[in-house]
Design an enzyme around this catalytic site. Structure first.
Site, PDB file in Angstrom:
ATOM      1  N   CYS A 264     -21.699  15.895  43.864  1.00  0.00           N
ATOM      2  CA  CYS A 264     -22.656  16.427  42.888  1.00  0.00           C
ATOM      3  C   CYS A 264     -23.914  16.940  43.583  1.00  0.00           C
ATOM      4  O   CYS A 264     -24.560  17.877  43.110  1.00  0.00           O
ATOM      5  CB  CYS A 264     -23.007  15.369  41.846  1.00  0.00           C
ATOM      6  SG  CYS A 264     -23.677  13.837  42.534  1.00  0.00           S
ATOM      7  N   HIS A 840     -26.948  10.454  40.677  1.00  0.00           N
ATOM      8  CA  HIS A 840     -26.192  11.634  40.252  1.00  0.00           C
ATOM      9  C   HIS A 840     -27.136  12.832  40.230  1.00  0.00           C
ATOM     10  O   HIS A 840     -28.288  12.728  39.801  1.00  0.00           O
ATOM     11  CB  HIS A 840     -25.579  11.406  38.876  1.00  0.00           C
ATOM     12  CG  HIS A 840     -24.717  12.543  38.410  1.00  0.00           C
ATOM     13  ND1 HIS A 840     -23.596  12.961  39.100  1.00  0.00           N
ATOM     14  CD2 HIS A 840     -24.833  13.368  37.328  1.00  0.00           C
ATOM     15  CE1 HIS A 840     -23.042  13.984  38.454  1.00  0.00           C
ATOM     16  NE2 HIS A 840     -23.772  14.255  37.390  1.00  0.00           N
TER      17      HIS A 840
END
Length: 915
Positions: A264, A840
Site C-alpha cells: 500500500c 496502512h
C-alpha cells in the site's frame, strides 16, 4: 520484393546524370584515377562510393590508355549484371572480392562515368556508404539485411537493408512504414534469437553495429494496446477477465492499484505521482522516449522510467478499473534491495527513490562534467544562487528537475570564530518537522500495599525528557503516596524485564511497555530506630505435569503479575514471608477453612512446634540463614505468628495453629524466575546479601485451582484520569515550514568543518527558501526515531486545499519575481493510518481532467469532497503552483476532455455527484 526492386530502379534512373559530351581520353583518366575526386582520394565517413564490375572497368582502362577514341576497345555503357544474383530483386552476389569482381569509385567519379558512358537500362546503381567502426574505416559493401515482423502477424516478414552505422531509430521507422503503423501509436522492437527467446532493443539511439545485429536476424515490432498494455506482457494481465471488464471505459486516471502484499505504501506514492499533471502528460505524449538515458551510471538503464510509463499509460487509458503493478514492483526491488520482498515500508522513502530514479533515467545530460561547489565568499546572494542553479543544471537536467526541484539557502555560522558559510543547494521535497509537545502521556498500573485494593490504571502526563522520579511525582498527585515510596518496573511475560532507578531516563520506556508502579515501605534509613527494609521481587509459578513441560524450567510455568514486596531485614524469615505473602495475596487467594486444616501428628507438633519442618533447617531459622542447598520450606509453616512486615493494615492476632495446610512453597530464583540461585551468604557477625534476592511462589495445580482466583487476580480498576483525553491542538502547515527555517545547532554526530578554524564545529545552521518548484512536495515528519524510542506523531496539521501562500518564507527579493510564483493549490495527499509496526497508506488525489477529488485505497477508488481531505493521517502533500495550473489548462489534454477551472476550485454539483 519485386516492387521494392522496381522502386530502386526507378529512383536510380531519376538520379542518373544526363549524358554529357565525352572529354578527351587523357582528361577522363585524370578525373577518374588521379584527381581529388578520383579513386585515390581518402575515405571519409558517410560518403557514398559505387561498385563497378571489374571486367567493364578494365575494358575502360584499355580504351582510355590506348589513346584512340575510335578504337574497337570502347567499353560501351556500364554493365554490372555479373554482380547481381538475379535481374529481378537485384541482390548482390555473396562473396564478391574487390579487385577481382568489382572496383570502388567515389560518387564524383561514378557520376562522370555514367554521364559519359551511361548505365545499362533497368540496372540500379550499387551505392555503398563509408562507415567508421571502432577500429576501422571502410566501405560497407554488404549492409545488414534484417527480417522485420509485426507482433500481431509473425507469418509475414519484410527484408530491409541497413548500414552498420544506422541507428535502431531508423530500423523502427522503416518497420512502422512497412507495417503502416499510425503515427500516434507507440511501438518498440524485439530481437528474436535462434533459440526462440526474445530480447528488448531498449536503446533505439544506438547503431546496428552497437546492437550486434547481423544479416538474417529477426526483428519483431510490437504496438502498444489501447488500454496501455503491451501484447507481450500477457503474464502481467489478470486472467479470466470477463467480457464486461474488457469493454470497460471509465474516466482516465480513476484506476486502482492491486495490493501485492504490504505494498500500500507503493500504491499511495504512485497514485500521488500519477496525478501530477505535467509529469503525466510528459509520459502520455511519449516525450520520455527521446530522453531515455541508457548510459547513465547513476541511473537504472531506463528501466524504472519505462516501467513507470507503462503504469501511467494503463492507469490513464480509461480501460481499467484497477491494474496489477507487479512488473513495477519487481523493477524497484531489482534496483533498490530495501524494497525487495513484501515488508511494509515508508511511502515517502519510495517516493524519494522513484523521483531520483526517474531523474537519472531521463537525465538529458549524457556526460556529467565535474563542477566544483563554491562558497558565497561575500558575494551577493543573487549571484551565488544563479551560479549554484546553473551548476546544478549542468549535471542534472530532466523533467524531474523542471517539475520538482527548487533551491534553498543554507547558512552555517561557526560558534568559535564566527565564520559564516553560505551555499545554495537544490531540493526535491521539503521534510518539515512537526511542533512536538515537551510533554508525554504514559499509562501505568499502580499496585498499592493494601491487598484489598485492586491495581489502578493511571494516565500520567510527564516531561518527554524526564526521569523515573518525574513519573512517580505525577502518580503521587493522584494517589497521595509519596514518590519515595514507589518502585517502577517493566513487566513482560510474567516477570520483571527491568526494575528502574529514580534517576533513569523515561526515554528508555516505550509506549507499548507494561509499566507497574508498586507502593513499598519507606526507603532504608540510617537514623537510630529506623529499620532497613528489603524489597523482594516475587514471581508466581505453577508446577506442570511432565507432558506439559514445553519450554518451562523443571516443569514450573510462570503466571500472573509479579509483585514487589518490602520486608524488614531483621525479621526476614521464611514463616514471616509466607504470612506476609498470604496477607498480600488475600484478595484473590483464599485461606484454608478449619475443615481444610491438617494438624499432623501430635508428637510432631510437640517436637517441631514453632519450627519449619525442613531437614537441616533449625527452629526459627531466618530467610538469611538458608544456604544455597535449602532455598525454602518444603512443608508446613511455623506456627509462631508474625505481623505483616509492610505497614499495610493486617490482622492483629493471627489464629494460632501448630500447622496449617500449605497453599504454596517458596523458592529463591534468578531474575528470570527459572532456576535456583545463591542469594545469601553468612559471615561471622550474621547474614548478608550477596545479590538481589528473587522469590518464587510455587503452586501445585490442585491447590492453585482450589484457592487461587484467576479472575480476581487479573482484575483492575481505571482511575478517573484514564478518561481524560489530552487534547492536541492542531497546528498550521505554515508553522511546520517556519520550524523548518528556524536556526538549529548541528548534532555531535554531524559536525561542520570550519575552513577558518581548521576543525569540526557544532555550528548553527539555518535553511531559507530561495526558489520554489512547479510541484512542491511537503513531507510531514510524523515518525520520530531516537536511541531509546520510536513514535508516530498523530498531530493534526491544518493545510489549505488552495491558495497556500509561501511568499513570507521566500527570501529571494520579491521585486525580481512574479508574486504568483509563491501560491499553490493542493493536488494530492499520501495518508498513513495506524502506528509504527502496523499501518496502512491511502491517497487523496485531484484528477487533472475532471477536477474531481478521489480517494484511492489500493484497488478501490471513490469520489470525495474537499471537506474529507484534511485529517491527522496526512503524511505527504503535493502542491501545484497556480501559474503552472493556468498554463496546463490552456493546453489540450492527452487523456481526456479539457480540465475544469482548477483542482483547488470548488467542483460543480455535477462533478460532486459522481456515484
Amino acid at each position: 520484393m519485386a516492387t521494392v526492386a522496381a522502386n530502386l530502379v526507378a529512383a536510380a534512373e531519376n538520379r542518373t546524370p544526363r549524358r554529357q559530351a565525352m572529354p578527351d581520353l587523357e582528361s577522363q583518366w585524370c578525373q577518374i584515377e588521379n584527381s581529388e575526386s578520383g579513386r585515390e582520394r581518402p575515405l571519409r565517413a558517410g560518403e557514398s562510393w559505387f561498385l563497378v564490375e571489374q571486367h567493364w572497368y578494365k575494358q575502360w582502362e584499355v580504351y582510355v590508355q590506348g589513346g584512340d577514341q575510335d578504337s574497337s576497345t570502347f567499353p560501351g555503357c556500364i554493365n554490372n549484371a555479373k554482380l547481381f544474383e538475379d535481374p529481378v530483386n537485384w541482390h548482390l552476389k555473396k562473396g564478391l572480392v574487390e579487385g577481382e569482381d568489382y572496383v570502388l569509385l567515389p560518387a564524383a567519379a561514378w557520376h562522370y562515368l555514367v554521364s559519359w558512358y551511361g548505365l545499362k537500362h533497368g540496372q540500379p546503381p550499387i551505392e555503398r556508404k563509408v562507415v567508421e567502426l571502432p577500429s576501422i574505416q571502410k566501405i560497407e559493401v554488404y549492409p545488414v539485411e534484417l527480417l522485420l515482423f509485426q507482433h500481431s502477424d509473425l507469418g509475414t516478414s519484410h527484408t530491409a537493408q541497413f548500414s552498420h552505422t544506422d541507428s535502431l531509430d531508423l530500423v523502427l521507422l522503416r518497420a512502422r512504414e512497412l507495417f503502416l503503423v499510425n503515427s500516434q501509436e507507440e511501438t518498440r522492437l524485439w530481437i528474436r534469437h535462434s533459440d526462440g527467446s526474445f530480447e528488448r532493443l531498449c536503446n533505439t539511439h544506438v547503431t546496428v553495429f552497437d546492437a550486434r545485429l547481423n544479416t538474417g536476424q529477426v526483428i519483431v515490432m510490437e504496438t502498444r494496446n489501447k488500454d496501455g498494455t503491451w501484447p507481450s506482457a500477457k503474464h502481467c494481465v489478470i486472467k479470466n477477465v470477463s467480457k464486461e471488464d474488457e469493454d470497460f471505459q471509465g474516466q482516465p486516471g480513476i484506476c486502482g492499484l492491486t495490493n501485492l502484499g504490504n505494498t500500500c505504501f507503493m500504491n499511495s506514492a504512485l497514485q500521488c505521482l500519477s496525478n501530477v499533471p505535467q509529469l503525466t502528460e510528459y509520459f502520455l505524449n511519449n516525450r520520455y522516449l527521446e530522453e531515455l538515458n541508457f548510459c547513465n551510471p547513476l541511473g537504472m538503464k531506463g528501466e524504472i522510467a519505462e516501467a513507470y510509463a507503462d503504469l501511467v499509460k494503463q492507469a490513464w487509458s480509461g480501460h481499467h478499473c484497477s491494474i496489477v503493478p507487479q512488473v513495477f514492483k519487481t523493477k524497484v526491488g531489482h534496483f533498490a534491495s530495501q524494497f525487495l520482498g513484501y515488508q511494509q515500508h515508508d511511502s515517502q522513502e519510495l517516493l524519494s527513490f522513484l523521483l531520483d530514479g526517474l531523474h537519472e533515467d531521463l537525465n538529458r545530460v549524457k556526460k556529467k562534467e565535474y563542477v566544483e561547489l563554491c562558497d558565497a565568499a561575500g558575494r551577493p546572494d543573487q549571484e551565488v544562487a544563479q551560479e549554484a542553479w546553473q551548476n546544478h543544471k549542468r549535471r542534472n537536467n530532466s523533467v524531474i528537475v523542471d517539475t520538482f526541484h527548487g533551491l534553498f539557502k543554507s547558512t552555517l555560522v561557526c560558534p568559535d570564530c564566527g565564520n559564516v558559510s553560505v551555499t545554495f543547494d537544490p531540493f526535491c521535497y521539503l521534510s518539515v518537522p512537526l511542533p512536538v509537545s515537551p510533554k508525554r502521556v504514559m499509562e501505568v498500573f499502580y499496585v498499592s500495599m493494601d491487598p484489598r485494593r485492586k491495581p489502578e490504571q493511571h494516565r500520567l502526563v510527564v516531561p518527554k525528557k524526564g526521569k523515573i522520579s518525574d513519573l512517580c511525582v505525577a502518580l503521587s498527585k493522584h494517589t497521595g503516596v509519596q514518590p519515595d515510596r514507589m518502585m517502577v518496573a517493566d513487566v513482560f511475560s510474567h516477570r520483571f524485564y527491568k526494575i528502574y532507578q529514580l534517576e533513569d531516563s523515561l526515554n528508555s520506556i516505550l509506549d507499548r511497555d507494561d509499566i507497574f508502579i508498586y507502593e513499598v515501605s519507606a526507603r532504608a534509613g540510617t537514623g537510630e530506630g529506623v529499620r532497613e527494609d528489603v524489597v523482594l521481587p516475587i514471581y508466581l509459578r505453577e508446577r506442570c505435569p511432565a507432558r506439559e513441560f514445553n519450554n518451562s524450567y523443571y516443569g514450573l510455568m510462570l503466571f500472573g503479575h509479579p509483585l514487589l514486596l518490602s520486608v524488614p531485614r531483621d525479621r526476614l524469615t521464611w514463616d514471616a514471608l509466607y504470612h506476609i505473602l498470604l496477607y498480600r495475596l488475600s484478595r484473590y487467594v483464599a485461606r484454608p477453612s478449619s475443615d481444610d486444616e491438617d494438624y499432623g501428628d501430635e508428637k510432631g507438633d510437640t517436637e517441631n512446634k514453632g519450627n519449619i519442618s525442613k531437614p537441616g533447617q533449625t527452629a526459627g531459622s531466618s530467610l538469611q540463614d538458608s544456604g544455597p542447598e535449602q532455598a525454602g520450606p518444603s512443608s508446613g509453616v511455623m506456627g509462631r505468628n508474625r505481623a505483616p512486615a509492610d505497614n499495610s493494615p493486617g490482622p492483629s492476632n493471627w489464629p494460632q495453629r501448630s500447622r496449617r495446610k500449605q497453599l504454596f512453597t517458596l523458592q529463591t530464583v534468578n531474575s528470570n524466575g527459572t532456576s535456583d540461585r545463591m542469594t545469601f551468604g553468612e559471615d561471622g557477625h550474621g547474614v548478608s546479601f550477596i545479590s538481589q534476592p528473587y522469590i518464587a511462589i510455587d503452586w501445585e495445580p490442585e491447590m492453585k485451582k482450589r484457592y487461587y482466583d484467576e479472575v480476581e487476580a487479573e482484575g483492575y480498576v481505571k482511575h478517573e484520569c484514564v478518561s481524560y483525553v489530552l487534547k492536541k491542538a492542531p497546528v498550521r502547515l505554515q508553522e511546520c515550514i517556519e520550524l523548518f527555517t528556524t536556526v538549529e545547532t548541528l548534532e555531535k554526530e554531524n559536525p561542520w568543518y570550519c575552513p577558518n578554524c581548521k576543525q569540526h564545529q557544532l555550528a548553527t545552521k539555518k535553511l531559507d527558501l530561495w526558489m520554489l518548484p512547479e510541484i512542491l512536495i511537503i513531507h510531514l515528519k510524523r515518525f520520530s526515531y531516537t536511541k531509546f524510542s520510536r513514535e508516530k506523531l498523530d498531530i493534526h496539521v491544518e493545510f489549505p486545499i488552495r491558495d497556500l501562500d509561501l511568499s513570507e518564507f521566500v527570501i529571494k527579493p520579491q521585486s525580481e519575481s512574479d508574486p504568483k510564483l509563491y501560491k499553490y493549490d493542493l493536488i494530492a495527499v499520501s495518508n498513513h493510518y495506524g502506528g509504527l509496526r502496523d499501518g496502512h497508506y491511502t491517497t487523496f488525489a485531484c484528477n487533472k481532467d475532471s477536477g474531481q477529488w478521489h480517494y484511492f485505497d489500493d484497488n478501490s477508488v471513490s469520489p470525495v469532497t474537499e471537506d474529507e481531505i484534511e485529517s491527522k493521517a496526512a503524511y505527504v502533500l503535493f502542491y501545484q503552483r497556480q501559474d503552472v495550473a493556468r498554463r496546463m489548462r490552456s493546453q489540450p489534454s492527452t487523456s481526456g476532455p479539457p480540465a475544469p477551472p482548477a483542482c483547488g476550485s470548488p467542483p460543480s454539483s455535477e462533478s460532486m455527484d459522481v456515484n
